[in-house]
Design a protein around this motif. Structure first.
Motif, PDB file in Angstrom:
ATOM      1  N   ILE A 118       0.840  -1.203   0.000  1.00  0.00           N
ATOM      2  CA  ILE A 118       0.000   0.000   0.000  1.00  0.00           C
ATOM      3  C   ILE A 118       0.876   1.256   0.000  1.00  0.00           C
ATOM      4  CG2 ILE A 118      -1.753   1.284   1.307  1.00  0.00           C
ATOM      5  CD1 ILE A 118      -2.782  -1.541   2.220  1.00  0.00           C
ATOM      6  N   ARG A 119       1.964   1.210   0.771  1.00  0.00           N
ATOM      7  CA  ARG A 119       2.881   2.371   0.767  1.00  0.00           C
ATOM      8  C   ARG A 119       3.478   2.586  -0.631  1.00  0.00           C
ATOM      9  NH1 ARG A 119       4.168   0.848   6.170  1.00  0.00           N
ATOM     10  NH2 ARG A 119       5.794  -0.539   5.404  1.00  0.00           N
ATOM     11  N   ALA A 120       3.801   1.503  -1.341  1.00  0.00           N
ATOM     12  CA  ALA A 120       4.342   1.639  -2.705  1.00  0.00           C
ATOM     13  C   ALA A 120       3.329   2.338  -3.610  1.00  0.00           C
ATOM     14  CB  ALA A 120       4.700   0.262  -3.265  1.00  0.00           C
ATOM     15  N   VAL A 121       2.044   2.005  -3.450  1.00  0.00           N
ATOM     16  CA  VAL A 121       0.994   2.624  -4.271  1.00  0.00           C
ATOM     17  C   VAL A 121       0.849   4.103  -3.902  1.00  0.00           C
ATOM     18  CG1 VAL A 121      -1.489   2.605  -4.766  1.00  0.00           C
ATOM     19  CG2 VAL A 121      -0.238   0.440  -4.585  1.00  0.00           C
ATOM     20  N   VAL A 122       0.816   4.375  -2.594  1.00  0.00           N
ATOM     21  CA  VAL A 122       0.647   5.763  -2.134  1.00  0.00           C
ATOM     22  C   VAL A 122       1.788   6.632  -2.649  1.00  0.00           C
ATOM     23  CG1 VAL A 122       0.611   7.246  -0.081  1.00  0.00           C
ATOM     24  CG2 VAL A 122      -0.710   5.111  -0.102  1.00  0.00           C
ATOM     25  N   GLU A 123       3.030   6.109  -2.556  1.00  0.00           N
ATOM     26  CA  GLU A 123       4.196   6.894  -2.986  1.00  0.00           C
ATOM     27  C   GLU A 123       4.176   7.126  -4.501  1.00  0.00           C
ATOM     28  OE1 GLU A 123       7.624   4.878  -1.323  1.00  0.00           O
ATOM     29  OE2 GLU A 123       6.818   5.251   0.696  1.00  0.00           O
ATOM     30  N   ALA A 124       3.803   6.101  -5.269  1.00  0.00           N
ATOM     31  CA  ALA A 124       3.769   6.260  -6.732  1.00  0.00           C
ATOM     32  C   ALA A 124       2.702   7.285  -7.129  1.00  0.00           C
ATOM     33  CB  ALA A 124       3.490   4.913  -7.392  1.00  0.00           C
ATOM     34  N   LEU A 125       1.536   7.215  -6.488  1.00  0.00           N
ATOM     35  CA  LEU A 125       0.443   8.126  -6.858  1.00  0.00           C
ATOM     36  C   LEU A 125       0.706   9.550  -6.374  1.00  0.00           C
ATOM     37  CD1 LEU A 125      -2.693   5.846  -6.333  1.00  0.00           C
ATOM     38  CD2 LEU A 125      -1.558   6.478  -8.474  1.00  0.00           C
ATOM     39  N   ALA A 126       1.527   9.690  -5.333  1.00  0.00           N
ATOM     40  CA  ALA A 126       1.853  11.037  -4.843  1.00  0.00           C
ATOM     41  C   ALA A 126       2.601  11.833  -5.919  1.00  0.00           C
ATOM     42  CB  ALA A 126       2.684  10.940  -3.566  1.00  0.00           C
ATOM     43  N   ARG A 127       3.271  11.120  -6.822  1.00  0.00           N
ATOM     44  CA  ARG A 127       3.989  11.810  -7.913  1.00  0.00           C
ATOM     45  C   ARG A 127       3.045  12.173  -9.063  1.00  0.00           C
ATOM     46  NH1 ARG A 127       7.796   7.936  -6.239  1.00  0.00           N
ATOM     47  NH2 ARG A 127       7.270   6.462  -7.886  1.00  0.00           N
ATOM     48  N   HIS A 128       1.787  11.710  -8.979  1.00  0.00           N
ATOM     49  CA  HIS A 128       0.792  11.980 -10.043  1.00  0.00           C
ATOM     50  C   HIS A 128      -0.531  12.385  -9.382  1.00  0.00           C
ATOM     51  CE1 HIS A 128       3.465  10.192 -13.087  1.00  0.00           C
ATOM     52  NE2 HIS A 128       3.832   9.431 -12.074  1.00  0.00           N
ATOM     53  N   PRO A 129      -0.560  13.532  -8.722  1.00  0.00           N
ATOM     54  CA  PRO A 129      -1.707  13.860  -7.862  1.00  0.00           C
ATOM     55  C   PRO A 129      -3.023  14.097  -8.598  1.00  0.00           C
ATOM     56  CG  PRO A 129      -0.141  15.685  -7.976  1.00  0.00           C
ATOM     57  CD  PRO A 129       0.488  14.541  -8.693  1.00  0.00           C
ATOM     58  N   GLY A 130      -2.985  14.377  -9.895  1.00  0.00           N
ATOM     59  CA  GLY A 130      -4.226  14.726 -10.588  1.00  0.00           C
ATOM     60  C   GLY A 130      -5.039  13.537 -11.089  1.00  0.00           C
ATOM     61  N   ILE A 131      -4.496  12.331 -11.016  1.00  0.00           N
ATOM     62  CA  ILE A 131      -5.183  11.186 -11.643  1.00  0.00           C
ATOM     63  C   ILE A 131      -6.299  10.678 -10.741  1.00  0.00           C
ATOM     64  CG2 ILE A 131      -4.893   8.874 -12.621  1.00  0.00           C
ATOM     65  CD1 ILE A 131      -1.953   9.461 -13.046  1.00  0.00           C
ATOM     66  N   PRO A 132      -7.531  10.549 -11.258  1.00  0.00           N
ATOM     67  CA  PRO A 132      -8.611  10.000 -10.431  1.00  0.00           C
ATOM     68  C   PRO A 132      -8.292   8.566  -9.996  1.00  0.00           C
ATOM     69  CG  PRO A 132      -9.430  10.565 -12.645  1.00  0.00           C
ATOM     70  CD  PRO A 132      -7.971  10.903 -12.613  1.00  0.00           C
ATOM     71  N   LEU A 133      -8.667   8.238  -8.754  1.00  0.00           N
ATOM     72  CA  LEU A 133      -8.347   6.931  -8.175  1.00  0.00           C
ATOM     73  C   LEU A 133      -9.602   6.285  -7.599  1.00  0.00           C
ATOM     74  CD1 LEU A 133      -6.369   4.756  -6.996  1.00  0.00           C
ATOM     75  CD2 LEU A 133      -6.204   6.225  -4.964  1.00  0.00           C
ATOM     76  N   VAL A 134      -9.904   5.074  -8.041  1.00  0.00           N
ATOM     77  CA  VAL A 134     -11.007   4.283  -7.478  1.00  0.00           C
ATOM     78  C   VAL A 134     -10.387   3.166  -6.638  1.00  0.00           C
ATOM     79  CG1 VAL A 134     -13.030   2.843  -7.992  1.00  0.00           C
ATOM     80  CG2 VAL A 134     -12.464   4.781  -9.491  1.00  0.00           C
ATOM     81  N   VAL A 135     -10.748   3.109  -5.358  1.00  0.00           N
ATOM     82  CA  VAL A 135     -10.205   2.072  -4.463  1.00  0.00           C
ATOM     83  C   VAL A 135     -11.302   1.070  -4.139  1.00  0.00           C
ATOM     84  CG1 VAL A 135      -9.241   1.575  -2.178  1.00  0.00           C
ATOM     85  CG2 VAL A 135      -8.475   3.603  -3.437  1.00  0.00           C
ATOM     86  N   ASP A 136     -11.105  -0.172  -4.616  1.00  0.00           N
ATOM     87  CA  ASP A 136     -11.989  -1.274  -4.223  1.00  0.00           C
ATOM     88  C   ASP A 136     -11.295  -1.932  -3.028  1.00  0.00           C
ATOM     89  OD1 ASP A 136     -13.728  -3.393  -4.047  1.00  0.00           O
ATOM     90  OD2 ASP A 136     -13.003  -4.411  -5.847  1.00  0.00           O
ATOM     91  N   PRO A 137     -11.806  -1.749  -1.802  1.00  0.00           N
ATOM     92  CA  PRO A 137     -11.058  -2.224  -0.625  1.00  0.00           C
ATOM     93  C   PRO A 137     -11.219  -3.732  -0.422  1.00  0.00           C
ATOM     94  CG  PRO A 137     -13.080  -1.159   0.090  1.00  0.00           C
ATOM     95  CD  PRO A 137     -13.065  -1.086  -1.421  1.00  0.00           C
ATOM     96  N   VAL A 138     -10.561  -4.502  -1.295  1.00  0.00           N
ATOM     97  CA  VAL A 138     -10.662  -5.971  -1.264  1.00  0.00           C
ATOM     98  C   VAL A 138      -9.990  -6.506   0.006  1.00  0.00           C
ATOM     99  CG1 VAL A 138      -9.963  -8.104  -2.424  1.00  0.00           C
ATOM    100  CG2 VAL A 138     -10.594  -6.101  -3.785  1.00  0.00           C
ATOM    101  N   LEU A 139     -10.740  -7.226   0.793  1.00  0.00           N
ATOM    102  CA  LEU A 139     -10.179  -7.843   2.005  1.00  0.00           C
ATOM    103  C   LEU A 139      -9.933  -9.323   1.786  1.00  0.00           C
ATOM    104  CD1 LEU A 139     -12.565  -6.139   4.571  1.00  0.00           C
ATOM    105  CD2 LEU A 139     -10.270  -5.408   3.892  1.00  0.00           C
ATOM    106  N   GLY A 140     -10.796  -9.952   1.002  1.00  0.00           N
ATOM    107  CA  GLY A 140     -10.647 -11.384   0.762  1.00  0.00           C
ATOM    108  C   GLY A 140     -11.465 -11.794  -0.437  1.00  0.00           C
TER     109      GLY A 140
END
Ligand code: PXL
Length: 263
Positions: free
Chosen positions: A88-110
């Motif tokens: 999750i940190r890898a995703v957060v850091e990558a997206l922080a470099r591209h702040p304008g892109i819309p993001l849909v999070v499907d919070p898959v637990l299982g």
């Protein structure tokens, strides 16, 4: 012909192709997008369930994200299966470099068939790190209950839990109603300006619900990539999923065959 907008799915591989990146890529393609992928995990699964799975190392996930985001014009991103805090940190850091892109999070637990993918520590990192970046979060009833600590047993409780999640997130929340009772499936969209909209559809009697969350979130992300507003993207994605479920009904194997596709 209009160029297909790039849609990045950050998700796990499902060898049976009912869910995960395979379902996402089919959906994105069917709706006129160009599917880019960053794979978070490999699962060995079929219509009977998940036989084995393993996460992709977070450094390799970060590399995939860098390769795609540094080169392609990405018009929208969705996340599906994420395996833990490092991913999750890898995703957060990558997206922080591209702040304008819309993001849909499907919070898959299982998985629908009962395999747990995301650890408790992962849920905390998701809530604190990724949800505040999301344009839209798409939990089902068990997921919104876990993310808010509120039981969800009625449509009113689903909306209430959605409001609570909205207060934590910043973006919009879509509480999906597939786990609710009765002949209608009612999805509740809560926008950050306080607007609440219900989308109600006839419930399709099928055991093939595996991958429905993947298809819906990928369809919404593709709609956003086309430049549609959130309500329009959600409404059209629900319609696409309905058609997929209707054709998936005809697949007769284990419960995990997944929603097939129209056409
Ligand atoms: O539907 C949740 C899901 C997402 N991604 C992958 C899965 C599953 C459920 O099995 O396997 C890869």
């Amino acid at each position: 012909m209009k160029r297909a907008p790039g849609v990045l799915t950050i998700a796990g591989s499902d060898s049976g192709a009912g869910a995960g990146v395979q379902a996402d890529a089919r959906t994105i393609h069917a709706l006129g997008g160009y599917a880019l992928t960053a794979i978070t995990a490999i699962t060995a699964q079929n219509t009977r369930g998940v036989q084995r799975w393993a996460p992709v190392a977070s450094g390799l996930l970060a590399a995939q994200l860098g390769s795609v985001l540094d080169d392609f014009p990405v018009a929208a991103v969705k996340t599906g299966l994420l395996t833990g805090p490092a991913a999750i940190r890898a995703v957060v850091e990558a997206l922080a470099r591209h702040p304008g892109i819309p993001l849909v999070v499907d919070p898959v637990l299982g998985s629908t068939t009962g395999t747990r993918f995301l650890s408790d520590a992962g849920v905390r990192t998701l809530r604190r790190g990724l949800l505040p970046r999301a344009t839209l979060v798409t939990p089902n009833w068990p997921e919104v209950a876990l993310l808010t600590g509120r039981p969800v047993r009625t449509w009113a409780e689903a909306e209430q839990a959605g409001r609570e999640l909205l207060a934590q997130c910043g973006g919009a929340v879509l509480v999906k109603g597939g786990h609710g009772p009765g002949p209608a499936c009612r999805d509740c969209l809560l926008l950050s300006n306080g607007t609440v909209r219900w989308f109600s559809r006839r419930r399709i009697a099928t055991r093939n619900t595996h991958g429905t969350g993947c298809v819906l979130s990928a369809a919404i992300a593709t709609g956003l990539a086309h430049g549609w507003n959130l309500e329009e993207a959600v409404c059209r994605a629900c319609e696409f999923l309905q058609q997929a479920l209707l054709s998936g009904k005809r697949v007769r194997r284990g419960a995990g065959a997944g929603a097939a596709f129209p056409g």
